[in-house]
Write a protein that holds these residues in place. Structure first.
Motif, PDB file in Angstrom:
ATOM      1  N   GLY A  81      12.924  43.984  35.008  1.00 22.23           N
ATOM      2  CA  GLY A  81      13.648  42.726  34.942  1.00 22.23           C
ATOM      3  C   GLY A  81      13.100  41.723  33.955  1.00 22.23           C
ATOM      4  O   GLY A  81      13.544  40.580  33.937  1.00 22.23           O
ATOM      5  N   CYS A  82      12.149  42.144  33.095  1.00 21.71           N
ATOM      6  CA  CYS A  82      11.541  41.187  32.162  1.00 21.71           C
ATOM      7  C   CYS A  82      12.378  40.963  30.912  1.00 21.71           C
ATOM      8  O   CYS A  82      12.089  40.062  30.117  1.00 21.71           O
ATOM      9  N   GLY A  83      13.402  41.774  30.683  1.00 20.29           N
ATOM     10  CA  GLY A  83      14.278  41.578  29.529  1.00 20.29           C
ATOM     11  C   GLY A  83      14.070  42.564  28.394  1.00 20.29           C
ATOM     12  O   GLY A  83      14.777  42.520  27.398  1.00 20.29           O
ATOM     13  N   LYS A  84      13.160  43.504  28.555  1.00 21.67           N
ATOM     14  CA  LYS A  84      12.855  44.416  27.441  1.00 21.67           C
ATOM     15  C   LYS A  84      14.021  45.341  27.112  1.00 21.67           C
ATOM     16  O   LYS A  84      14.349  45.550  25.936  1.00 21.67           O
ATOM     17  N   THR A  85      14.671  45.892  28.137  1.00 23.85           N
ATOM     18  CA  THR A  85      15.811  46.774  27.877  1.00 23.85           C
ATOM     19  C   THR A  85      17.003  45.979  27.363  1.00 23.85           C
ATOM     20  O   THR A  85      17.734  46.447  26.481  1.00 23.85           O
ATOM     21  N   THR A  86      17.198  44.766  27.861  1.00 26.71           N
ATOM     22  CA  THR A  86      18.270  43.913  27.347  1.00 26.71           C
ATOM     23  C   THR A  86      18.068  43.631  25.871  1.00 26.71           C
ATOM     24  O   THR A  86      19.018  43.673  25.071  1.00 26.71           O
ATOM     25  N   ALA A  87      16.827  43.360  25.476  1.00 30.10           N
ATOM     26  CA  ALA A  87      16.529  43.120  24.052  1.00 30.10           C
ATOM     27  C   ALA A  87      16.869  44.354  23.228  1.00 30.10           C
ATOM     28  O   ALA A  87      17.471  44.255  22.144  1.00 30.10           O
ATOM     29  N   LEU A  88      16.495  45.538  23.731  1.00 27.06           N
ATOM     30  CA  LEU A  88      16.782  46.777  23.002  1.00 27.06           C
ATOM     31  C   LEU A  88      18.287  46.991  22.883  1.00 27.06           C
ATOM     32  O   LEU A  88      18.783  47.403  21.821  1.00 27.06           O
ATOM     33  N   ARG A  89      19.016  46.714  23.940  1.00 27.94           N
ATOM     34  CA  ARG A  89      20.471  46.904  23.926  1.00 27.94           C
ATOM     35  C   ARG A  89      21.147  45.929  22.975  1.00 27.94           C
ATOM     36  O   ARG A  89      22.178  46.262  22.373  1.00 27.94           O
ATOM     37  N   MET A  90      20.595  44.732  22.811  1.00 30.27           N
ATOM     38  CA  MET A  90      21.149  43.816  21.811  1.00 30.27           C
ATOM     39  C   MET A  90      20.919  44.341  20.403  1.00 30.27           C
ATOM     40  O   MET A  90      21.785  44.233  19.532  1.00 30.27           O
ATOM     41  N   ILE A  91      19.744  44.921  20.160  1.00 27.82           N
ATOM     42  CA  ILE A  91      19.468  45.511  18.847  1.00 27.82           C
ATOM     43  C   ILE A  91      20.431  46.672  18.591  1.00 27.82           C
ATOM     44  O   ILE A  91      20.935  46.848  17.473  1.00 27.82           O
ATOM     45  N   ALA A  92      20.714  47.441  19.643  1.00 28.84           N
ATOM     46  CA  ALA A  92      21.591  48.600  19.503  1.00 28.84           C
ATOM     47  C   ALA A  92      23.055  48.230  19.378  1.00 28.84           C
ATOM     48  O   ALA A  92      23.877  49.068  18.985  1.00 28.84           O
ATOM     49  N   GLY A  93      23.401  46.990  19.723  1.00 29.66           N
ATOM     50  CA  GLY A  93      24.802  46.590  19.701  1.00 29.66           C
ATOM     51  C   GLY A  93      25.527  46.899  20.988  1.00 29.66           C
ATOM     52  O   GLY A  93      26.760  46.852  21.045  1.00 29.66           O
ATOM     53  N   LEU A  94      24.783  47.207  22.045  1.00 29.33           N
ATOM     54  CA  LEU A  94      25.386  47.502  23.345  1.00 29.33           C
ATOM     55  C   LEU A  94      25.504  46.261  24.219  1.00 29.33           C
ATOM     56  O   LEU A  94      26.120  46.318  25.290  1.00 29.33           O
ATOM     57  N   GLU A  95      24.889  45.168  23.804  1.00 28.90           N
ATOM     58  CA  GLU A  95      25.008  43.870  24.474  1.00 28.90           C
ATOM     59  C   GLU A  95      25.283  42.808  23.420  1.00 28.90           C
ATOM     60  O   GLU A  95      24.696  42.853  22.322  1.00 28.90           O
ATOM     61  N   ASP A  96      26.163  41.888  23.741  1.00 29.59           N
ATOM     62  CA  ASP A  96      26.404  40.763  22.834  1.00 29.59           C
ATOM     63  C   ASP A  96      25.194  39.831  22.821  1.00 29.59           C
ATOM     64  O   ASP A  96      24.485  39.701  23.821  1.00 29.59           O
ATOM     65  N   ILE A  97      24.977  39.178  21.693  1.00 32.08           N
ATOM     66  CA  ILE A  97      23.886  38.215  21.538  1.00 32.08           C
ATOM     67  C   ILE A  97      24.431  36.817  21.799  1.00 32.08           C
ATOM     68  O   ILE A  97      25.415  36.396  21.179  1.00 32.08           O
ATOM     69  N   SER A  98      23.809  36.096  22.733  1.00 35.47           N
ATOM     70  CA  SER A  98      24.283  34.753  23.078  1.00 35.47           C
ATOM     71  C   SER A  98      23.877  33.725  22.037  1.00 35.47           C
ATOM     72  O   SER A  98      24.618  32.772  21.762  1.00 35.47           O
ATOM     73  N   ALA A  99      22.692  33.882  21.451  1.00 34.21           N
ATOM     74  CA  ALA A  99      22.208  32.951  20.426  1.00 34.21           C
ATOM     75  C   ALA A  99      21.130  33.650  19.611  1.00 34.21           C
ATOM     76  O   ALA A  99      20.511  34.618  20.063  1.00 34.21           O
ATOM     77  N   GLY A 100      20.895  33.135  18.391  1.00 35.71           N
ATOM     78  CA  GLY A 100      19.874  33.695  17.527  1.00 35.71           C
ATOM     79  C   GLY A 100      20.465  34.647  16.498  1.00 35.71           C
ATOM     80  O   GLY A 100      21.687  34.876  16.446  1.00 35.71           O
ATOM     81  N   GLU A 101      19.596  35.201  15.671  1.00 38.19           N
ATOM     82  CA  GLU A 101      20.046  36.081  14.585  1.00 38.19           C
ATOM     83  C   GLU A 101      19.256  37.381  14.602  1.00 38.19           C
ATOM     84  O   GLU A 101      18.031  37.379  14.726  1.00 38.19           O
TER      85      GLU A 101
END
Length: 406
Positions: free
Chosen positions: A41-61
């Motif tokens: 639950g620390c966000g590591k997999t969510t970060a990876l999924r954003m890099i992969a394009g499997l999760e939308d990015i709420s803010a940042g580049e």
């Protein structure tokens, strides 16, 4: 190949109280092996999924190489992902599984065969190319999944806990194979794991996350020797760092750490290396002692009496090369939010305010004769102790942590 840059990347799920990932700044160099590690639950997999394009990015580049890819479909990002579940097609042979992505991209047949054969040799799969996944072991299936990623020759590999389904012995073997393969290929790799032993043994650098926030990113040995805060100190290392409440008492030109019923005189070399400790004279600190700094005093020649902790042995784990000695000592365990979170992550119950004493773990030599319920003296090597501010949780090193500056 290309570097990957996360600039203030944030992910906020609808109706969530806190961001899953908060303002994550991380630059992964071209060809680097970066490991993201932290509790569930620390966000590591969510970060990876954003890099992969499997999760939308709420803010940042998010940049892969020179391209901003925030809104680019996953298929166009030039990345290859290796999943925990292998995600192999059961009706296809190993050869066909590895070749599948190239066929979708309409790569020429001769080129497909060349790439599959190259990957097969690199992964020692030549004898299994005509088998179906059901005829393979877990480690062989994971190598097939790696082969499918390799043949695409991507700018970056993304790996989401790829070893979690393997047994302990196979995990050790496979992680060394992955690390060697990454070095040989030189492909930028971002690897997510909950296992900090994997993180330390595989990564060029390791990024530790907690509650969606990056805590520290550095070389594995730096994280181990100089954790920026109590959470990193407790999470990195196995068994984990022992955390105790202590008061620093001036003694001569140095200090002793008063643990309540016992105390330890600090090594002069350690005090000199942490000048900020002088600001904590007669104040409370959290004392961190790694298990390898505790040894059966009976195995030490003339151990100084002021560097001994006495306790009752409650558990003895004989591992052949060493003995894990669990001692109940007259001291108070650290009860900060970070300490509670670390205890929960390792499956322990919440720290009990009413229970007297603290349990510390020491790595004793295999010749130790200690037995359960013995009163044991443990020698503490005070050259490598750690100190943290009990309010901020920050490590005490060259200067007083900013939030606690006096």
């Amino acid at each position: 190949m290309a570097g990957v840059t996360l600039d203030g990347i944030t992910k906020i799920y609808p109706n969530a109280d806190e961001p899953a990932v908060s303002s994550l700044d991380l630059a992964i160099g071209d060809g680097e092996f970066m490991v993201l590690v932290g509790p569930s639950g620390c966000g590591k997999t969510t970060a990876l999924r954003m890099i992969a394009g499997l999760e939308d990015i709420s803010a940042g580049e998010l940049r892969i190489g020179d391209r901003v890819v925030n809104h680019m479909p996953s298929r166009d990002r030039d990345i290859a992902m290796v999943f925990q579940s292998y995600a192999l097609y059961p009706h296809l042979s190993v050869y066909e599984n590895i070749a599948f992505g190239l066929r979708i991209q309409k790569v020429a047949k001769d080129e497909i065969d060349k790439r599959v054969r190259e990957a097969s040799r690199a992964l020692d799969l030549d004898d299994f190319l005509q088998r179906k996944p059901r005829a393979l072991s877990g480690g062989q299936r994971q190598r097939v999944a790696m082969g499918r990623a390799i043949v695409r020759k991507p700018a970056a590999f993304l790996m989401d806990e790829p070893l979690s389904n393997l047994d302990a012995k196979l995990r050790v073997q496979t992680r060394s194979e992955i690390a060697k393969l990454q070095q040989d290929l030189g492909v930028t790799t971002i690897y997510v794991t909950h296992d900090q032993v994997e993180a330390l043994t595989m990564g060029d650098r390791v990024a530790v996350m907690r509650k969606g926030v990056l805590q520290q990113v550095d070389a594995p040995q730096v994280l181990y020797d100089r954790p920026v805060n109590l959470f990193v100190g407790g999470f990195i290392g196995s068994p984990s760092m022992n955390m105790l409440e202590a008061r620093l008492i001036p003694e001569g030109d140095g200090y002793r750490a008063d643990l309540g019923g016992q105390s330890l005189v600090l090594d002069a070399e350690l005090v000199a290396a942490r000048p900020a400790l002088k600001q904590y004279a007669n104040r409370e600190v959290v004392l961190g002692v790694r298990p390898e700094e505790l040894e059966d005093a009976a195995l030490v020649s003339d151990p100084p009496a002021d560097r001994i902790l006495k306790g009752i042995l409650r558990l003895r784990e004989a591992l052949g090369s060493e003995i894990m000695a669990h001692l109940e000592i007259d001291a108070t365990p650290a009860r900060t939010d970070e300490a509670r979170e670390l205890a929960a992550d390792t499956g322990l119950t919440a720290l009990d305010h009413a229970k007297p004493g603290a349990t510390v773990v020491g790595r004793f030599g295999p010749r130790s004769k200690v037995a359960v319920d013995d009163t044991v003296e443990a020698f503490v090597d005070t050259r490598n102790l750690h100190f943290f501010d009990p309010q901020t949780g920050l490590g005490i090193y060259d200067q007083v942590p900013v939030a606690q500056a006096v």
